[in-house]
Design a protein around this motif. Structure first.
Motif, PDB file in Angstrom:
ATOM      1  N   THR A  53      48.352  40.141  18.464  1.00 21.14           N
ATOM      2  CA  THR A  53      49.059  39.275  17.527  1.00 21.14           C
ATOM      3  C   THR A  53      48.105  38.321  16.821  1.00 21.14           C
ATOM      4  OG1 THR A  53      50.905  39.385  19.093  1.00 21.14           O
ATOM      5  CG2 THR A  53      51.075  37.785  17.311  1.00 21.14           C
ATOM      6  N   TYR A  54      47.119  37.827  17.567  1.00 22.43           N
ATOM      7  CA  TYR A  54      46.125  36.890  17.025  1.00 22.43           C
ATOM      8  C   TYR A  54      44.739  37.482  17.289  1.00 22.43           C
ATOM      9  CZ  TYR A  54      50.168  33.821  17.046  1.00 22.43           C
ATOM     10  OH  TYR A  54      51.426  33.289  16.833  1.00 22.43           O
ATOM     11  N   PRO A  55      44.263  38.372  16.403  1.00 21.62           N
ATOM     12  CA  PRO A  55      43.010  39.080  16.677  1.00 21.62           C
ATOM     13  C   PRO A  55      41.767  38.201  16.674  1.00 21.62           C
ATOM     14  CG  PRO A  55      44.343  40.265  15.059  1.00 21.62           C
ATOM     15  CD  PRO A  55      44.950  38.903  15.221  1.00 21.62           C
ATOM     16  N   ASN A  56      41.899  36.906  16.351  1.00 18.38           N
ATOM     17  CA  ASN A  56      40.739  36.022  16.501  1.00 18.38           C
ATOM     18  C   ASN A  56      40.626  35.486  17.924  1.00 18.38           C
ATOM     19  OD1 ASN A  56      43.035  34.285  16.171  1.00 18.38           O
ATOM     20  ND2 ASN A  56      41.686  32.590  15.574  1.00 18.38           N
ATOM     21  N   ASP A  84      44.837  36.421  30.047  1.00 20.23           N
ATOM     22  CA  ASP A  84      45.098  37.252  28.879  1.00 20.23           C
ATOM     23  C   ASP A  84      46.370  38.059  29.120  1.00 20.23           C
ATOM     24  OD1 ASP A  84      44.964  38.800  26.615  1.00 20.23           O
ATOM     25  OD2 ASP A  84      42.879  39.390  26.904  1.00 20.23           O
ATOM     26  N   THR A  85      47.254  38.095  28.109  1.00 19.30           N
ATOM     27  CA  THR A  85      48.487  38.881  28.197  1.00 19.30           C
ATOM     28  C   THR A  85      48.685  39.745  26.957  1.00 19.30           C
ATOM     29  OG1 THR A  85      49.799  37.045  27.297  1.00 19.30           O
ATOM     30  CG2 THR A  85      49.609  37.190  29.703  1.00 19.30           C
ATOM     31  N   VAL A 142      45.085  26.097  19.560  1.00 17.54           N
ATOM     32  CA  VAL A 142      43.654  26.193  19.257  1.00 17.54           C
ATOM     33  C   VAL A 142      43.363  27.457  18.454  1.00 17.54           C
ATOM     34  CG1 VAL A 142      41.351  26.455  20.264  1.00 17.54           C
ATOM     35  CG2 VAL A 142      42.973  24.814  21.260  1.00 17.54           C
ATOM     36  N   VAL A 143      43.938  28.579  18.888  1.00 19.77           N
ATOM     37  CA  VAL A 143      43.707  29.850  18.209  1.00 19.77           C
ATOM     38  C   VAL A 143      44.239  29.805  16.778  1.00 19.77           C
ATOM     39  CG1 VAL A 143      44.425  32.280  18.213  1.00 19.77           C
ATOM     40  CG2 VAL A 143      43.619  31.217  20.319  1.00 19.77           C
ATOM     41  N   GLN A 144      45.406  29.228  16.592  1.00 17.06           N
ATOM     42  CA  GLN A 144      45.984  29.153  15.247  1.00 17.06           C
ATOM     43  C   GLN A 144      45.181  28.225  14.342  1.00 17.06           C
ATOM     44  OE1 GLN A 144      49.927  27.982  16.513  1.00 17.06           O
ATOM     45  NE2 GLN A 144      50.740  30.053  16.275  1.00 17.06           N
ATOM     46  N   ASN A 175      53.234  43.352  22.794  1.00 19.84           N
ATOM     47  CA  ASN A 175      52.995  42.183  21.953  1.00 19.84           C
ATOM     48  C   ASN A 175      53.356  42.482  20.503  1.00 19.84           C
ATOM     49  OD1 ASN A 175      51.362  39.616  23.114  1.00 19.84           O
ATOM     50  ND2 ASN A 175      50.971  41.435  24.382  1.00 19.84           N
ATOM     51  N   GLU A 176      53.602  41.431  19.755  1.00 22.42           N
ATOM     52  CA  GLU A 176      53.922  41.580  18.340  1.00 22.42           C
ATOM     53  C   GLU A 176      52.673  41.986  17.560  1.00 22.42           C
ATOM     54  OE1 GLU A 176      55.807  38.173  16.691  1.00 22.42           O
ATOM     55  OE2 GLU A 176      57.292  38.013  18.294  1.00 22.42           O
ATOM     56  N   PRO A 177      52.861  42.661  16.418  1.00 19.92           N
ATOM     57  CA  PRO A 177      51.711  43.050  15.591  1.00 19.92           C
ATOM     58  C   PRO A 177      50.948  41.845  15.054  1.00 19.92           C
ATOM     59  CG  PRO A 177      53.668  44.315  15.000  1.00 19.92           C
ATOM     60  CD  PRO A 177      54.131  43.219  15.930  1.00 19.92           C
ATOM     61  N   ASN A 178      49.797  42.135  14.520  1.00 16.46           N
ATOM     62  CA  ASN A 178      48.881  41.154  13.942  1.00 16.46           C
ATOM     63  C   ASN A 178      49.601  40.219  12.963  1.00 16.46           C
ATOM     64  OD1 ASN A 178      46.827  39.803  12.601  1.00 16.46           O
ATOM     65  ND2 ASN A 178      45.808  41.648  11.864  1.00 16.46           N
ATOM     66  N   LYS A 179      49.512  38.911  13.215  1.00 13.84           N
ATOM     67  CA  LYS A 179      50.098  37.910  12.324  1.00 13.84           C
ATOM     68  C   LYS A 179      49.082  37.297  11.372  1.00 13.84           C
ATOM     69  CE  LYS A 179      53.984  36.374  15.200  1.00 13.84           C
ATOM     70  NZ  LYS A 179      54.666  35.193  15.811  1.00 13.84           N
ATOM     71  N   LEU A 180      47.812  37.651  11.532  1.00 12.89           N
ATOM     72  CA  LEU A 180      46.764  37.007  10.746  1.00 12.89           C
ATOM     73  C   LEU A 180      46.341  37.812   9.527  1.00 12.89           C
ATOM     74  CD1 LEU A 180      44.423  35.642  13.567  1.00 12.89           C
ATOM     75  CD2 LEU A 180      46.379  34.524  12.476  1.00 12.89           C
TER      76      LEU A 180
END
Length: 686
Positions: free
Chosen positions: A479-482, A473-474, A454-456, A277-282
Motif C-alpha cells: 500500500t505504501y511502497p516507500n 511488518d504486515t 511517518v511513512v505518509q 493489503n490494499e493496492p499502492n496508494k502512492l
C-alpha cells in the motif's frame, strides 16, 4: 469427508467443545485443498475451522471481542447472512522478491448479530470476511457504524487458533522488554507461552503453517497467548488509556493470516499477507531505487566510535567524505550516517527529549556533504533516532522530512531505541498537540498510528523509510511502497556484543519466521567476522555473502568498516554485484531452522544468483539449477566454505572459490560448513 465427520475429528483435539449446527457456511480454496467453515455453536459462539485435504488443521476456534464500555460479543449470536466473491488477478510490485504476484482466492463473508444490550439500542454484531487462497487463509472483522454508539472501545480481541495436530513451533516471546529482538525458541506447540507473530509451526504430518496478521492500520498489534494445550488466543498490545483499540464509526480490523503449505518452500514462496493489503496508494514510486549502501554505523556498534560528540565522534565531515569516496569507487549508492544531529549527548536511551532532526553537530556539514555525495553519484541515507520519544519526533517531523527532501536525501532510517512500554506519546488523537506525555507499548495502536504517519509524511517528499525497533511488518509495503524495509528482529548488531551472540541457527530460522512478514534490514557484510573487542561472529566468511540472498531487503548494507571491505576484494566483488531487487525468488533447498538456499533472478538483467546460510550442522547439499533459462549456458562464479571452515575457530575466515559452466537442469553438490554459507553468481554467455 462430510462436514459432520470433519467437525467430529476436530472436536477430538479441541478444548472448546463447540457444536456445529446444520447451517454451517463453507468456502474452499481455488484448488479445493483448503476448506473453511464459519458458523455459531449451540451457545451462539461464532467460530471458524480449517481443514486441508480433508484433515483438520485449525480445529473449531472462537471469534469475538471484549469491550471496556459495553458487553462482550462472544456468545448468544446468530448468523444473519452471507455473501461470496472470488478473484484471480496478477499485480506488479514496484520492487520486491518477485516482480509479479498472483492473487487467486475465494471469499465468504458471514454476518453475526447479538442481542441488543438495552431497549432502543441497535443490535450489535460484526461481519467476518474470509479469503481462502491455495496457500492459506486470511480473515478480518468488519464493524458497521452505530448512531447510538459512535465510538468502539476494544478491551481485547478473542480470536482463537486451535492447532489440531501436534507439532513443533519456532517463536519469540511477546510482551517482554526487548520487543522482537530475541533468539527464536524451537519447542513443541504445547510449550509456547505468549508469542509474537509470525509464529511458524511444522505439524506432525509435515504440513507447515505460519500465523501472522496483515494490514495492521489504526489498531494494536496482535500477540498470541497459549491458553491450554494447542489452543491460542489473540491478545492485543496494551494501551495507557485502558482500551487497547479505540475506533470511531465503521471500521475493519487487520486480517488474521494463516499460511498453510506442504513444506518449507511453500511457506516462503507465499504472498498471502501482501495480497491481503490494499493496492499502492502512492502511485508512481520509481523515485525509490533498490540499492546497496555502506555507513558510519559498525564503528559505534563495535565501540570504536561514539554517536555523541567528543574525540571518538563517528559522524564527522572528514570521515563521511571518506565513506562517500569509497561508495563512489565501488558502486554503492548510499552512505548511512548515524550520530550527526544534536541529542546524542547524555542519557538519550528511552527518553529522546533532546533530539533535533534538523540541527547538525558542528563537526558535521549536512548540506555540504549532501552536495558532495550528489556530485559523486552517491546519496546520504538520513537517520532519525527518537529514543522512543514519538511526541518530540512528531513535533519536528514535517520540518525534518522537508529538510531531507530539499537536500536530496531520499532514504531515512528511523529508530525507537527504548525498552518495551517506553514509547513517549501524547494524545491518542495524533492530530492534537501534545498536552502531556504518557508511556505506550511499542506495537500498540498509538505507535501503529505513528509509524504510518511517518511513512505518509516521508512520501510527500519522495523519501523511503526503514524503521528500526519498529512495529512488525504486515505487508503494508504494498500500500505504501516507500516503506521499504525495517528491522523487527534480532539483527547483526548483537554479534558485536558477545561471542556467538546470534547463534549459527539464527539466520536460517529468520528465513522461515521473521522473513515471512517482509523485508528486513539485517545489515550483513561483516567480512572481518569481528565485533567489539574482537568477539567472533557465529559465521563463516561465505555465510556473510549468503546473507544477501537469504535475508531479503531492497536496501542492503555492507556493514563493516570500509578498510575491512577493501581488505577482502574477492568478497567485495560479490557484494558489489549482487542485486537488491529481483524478478523471481525460489527456495531451492532448506528446512526450518536448519538451512536455506535461494535462487533469485536479477530484475534488471538475465543474471541469476544462488546461495544462502547454514546452521551449526555441517551438511552436503545438492542444488538443482531448474530455474535457469532453457537453452542457455551460464558462467558460475562460486564463493563457498573452505574444506575446514567452521564458525567455531579461526577457520571461519577460510573461503574457497570456484568457477564452472552450468545449464538448466544441472546439479551441484556443495558442502555447507557449521555456521557456513554459499554464494553463486550465474551470468549467461552471450
Amino acid at each position: 469427508m462430510t462436514l459432520s465427520r470433519f467437525l467430529s475429528a476436530s472436536l477430538a483435539t479441541s478444548l472448546l467443545a463447540l457444536t456445529a449446527p446444520a447451517l454451517a457456511a463453507t468456502v474452499k480454496s481455488p484448488d479445493g485443498r483448503i476448506e473453511v467453515t464459519l458458523d455459531t455453536d449451540n451457545e451462539g459462539k461464532p467460530f471458524y475451522a480449517v481443514s486441508r485435504d480433508g484433515k483438520p488443521v485449525i480445529a473449531p476456534s472462537s471469534l469475538g471481542f471484549d469491550f471496556t464500555n459495553e458487553d462482550p460479543l462472544r456468545r448468544d449470536m446468530v448468523v444473519t447472512g452471507e455473501s461470496r466473491a472470488s478473484a484471480d488477478t496478477r499485480w506488479e510490485q514496484p520492487w520486491g522478491e518477485r516482480r509479479f504476484v498472483t492473487d487467486r482466492h475465494n471469499e465468504l463473508a458471514v454476518g453475526f448479530k447479538g442481542k441488543p444490550t438495552a431497549p432502543g439500542r441497535d443490535q450489535r454484531g460484526f461481519t467476518v470476511r474470509m479469503r481462502v487462497f491455495d496457500g492459506g487463509i486470511g480473515f478480518r472483522y468488519e464493524f458497521a457504524g452505530r448512531a447510538d454508539h459512535p465510538v468502539t472501545s476494544i478491551a481485547d480481541e478473542l480470536t482463537e487458533f486451535v492447532i489440531a495436530p501436534e507439532g513443533t513451533a519456532w517463536w519469540i516471546p511477546a510482551g517482554d522488554w526487548n520487543r522482537y529482538e530475541y533468539p527464536y525458541s524451537q519447542t513443541a506447540i504445547e510449550e509456547v507461552s505468549s508469542a509474537h507473530t509470525p509464529i511458524t509451526m511444522r505439524l506432525a504430518d509435515g504440513t507447515h503453517i505460519s500465523i501472522h496478521e496483515a494490514a495492521l492500520v489504526d489498531y494494536s498489534g496482535m500477540w498470541l497467548k497459549r491458553m491450554q494445550g494447542r489452543r491460542f488466543r489473540s491478545t492485543l498490545s496494551p494501551s495507557s488509556r485502558g482500551a487497547k483499540v479505540v475506533r470511531k464509526g465503521a471500521f475493519e480490523t487487520p486480517w488474521r493470516a494463516i499460511r498453510i503449505a506442504d513444506d518449507a518452500a511453500g511457506l516462503v514462496e507465499n504472498d498471502l499477507e501482501l495480497n491481503l493489503n490494499e493496492p499502492n496508494k502512492l502511485g508512481n514510486v520509481s523515485w525509490f531505487e533498490p540499492t546497496k549502501y555502506i555507513g558510519i554505523w559498525w564503528g559505534m556498534i563495535s565501540n570504536r566510535w561514539t554517536w555523541a560528540q567528543g574525540e571518538r565522534h563517528g559522524a564527522t565531515t572528514e570521515r563521511t567524505k571518506q565513506y562517500i569516496d569509497f561508495a563512489a569507487k565501488n558502486g554503492f549508492r548510499g552512505v548511512l550516517v548515524e550520530g550527526w544531529d544534536y541529542g546524542w549527548d547524555g542519557n538519550w536511551f528511552g527518553n529522546g527529549r533532546d533530539f533535533s532532526f534538523t540541527r547538525a553537530y558542528p563537526d558535521f556539514d549536512l548540506e555540504g556533504l549532501s552536495a558532495y555525495a550528489k556530485k559523486k553519484g552517491v546519496r546520504l541515507i538520513g537517520h532519525h533516532e527518537t529514543g522512543g520519544n514519538i511526541a518530540n519526533y512528531e513535533a519536528q517531523l514535517p520540518d525534518a522530512m522537508a529538510l531531507y527532501g530539499k537536500l536530496g536525501i531520499d532514504v531515512v532510517k528511523t529508530g525507537y531505541v527504548a525498552d518495551a512500554g517506553n514509547i513517549i506519546s501524547c494524545s491518542a488523537d495524533i492530530a492534537d498537540p501534545c498536552a502531556g506525555q504518557t508511556m505506550e507499548w511499542h506495537d500498540g495502536q498509538r505507535q501503529v498510528q505513528h509509524h504510518l504517519r511517518v511513512v505518509q509524511e516521508a512520501a510527500k517528499h519522495r523519501i523511503a523509510v526503514n524503521p528500526h525497533e519498529p512495529v512488525k511488518d504486515t505487508g503494508l509495503r504494498r500500500t505504501y511502497p516507500n516503506w521499504v524495509s525495517r528491522e523487527g528482529a534480532r539483527g547483526m548488531e548483537y554479534n558485536a556484543w558477545g561471542p556467538f551472540n546470534n547463534g549459527p541457527d539464527h539466520e536460517p530460522t529468520l528465513v522461515y519466521t521473521r522473513m515471512l512478514a517482509g523485508p528486513m534490514d539485517f545489515t550483513p557484510g561483516i567480512l572481518s567476522l569481528k565485533g567489539d573487542n574482537d568477539v567472533p561472529l557465529a559465521s563463516t566468511l561465505a555465510k556473510q555473502l549468503g546473507l544477501y540472498l537469504a535475508i531479503y531487503s531492497p536496501i542492503q548494507m555492507a556493514a563493516d568498516f570500509i578498510e575491512s571491505l577493501a581488505a577482502h576484494p574477492r568478497e567485495l566483488a560479490f557484494i558489489k554485484a549482487v542485486p537488491a531487487d529481483w524478478s523471481e525468488s525460489h527456495l531451492v533447498a532448506g528446512e526450518v531452522g536448519d538451512y536455506a538456499i535461494f535462487a533469485r533472478k536479477d530484475r534488471n538483467s538475465d543474471d541469476w544468483y544462488v546461495g544462502g546460510v547454514n546452521d551449526a550442522t555441517a551438511r552436503d547439499v545438492t542444488i538443482r539449477f531448474d530455474h535457469l533459462d532453457a537453452g542457455r549456458s551460464y558462467d558460475a562464479t562460486i564463493w563457498k566454505d573452505g574444506p575446514d571452515a567452521t564458525y567455531l575457530t579461526e577457520a571461519r575466515h577460510q573461503i574457497a572459490y570456484d568457477a564452472k559452466t552450468v545449464r538448466k537442469g544441472d546439479t551441484m553438490h556443495v558442502r555447507l560448513a557449521p555456521g557456513g554459507g554459499l554464494a553463486i553468481r550465474l551470468k549467461p554467455r552471450k
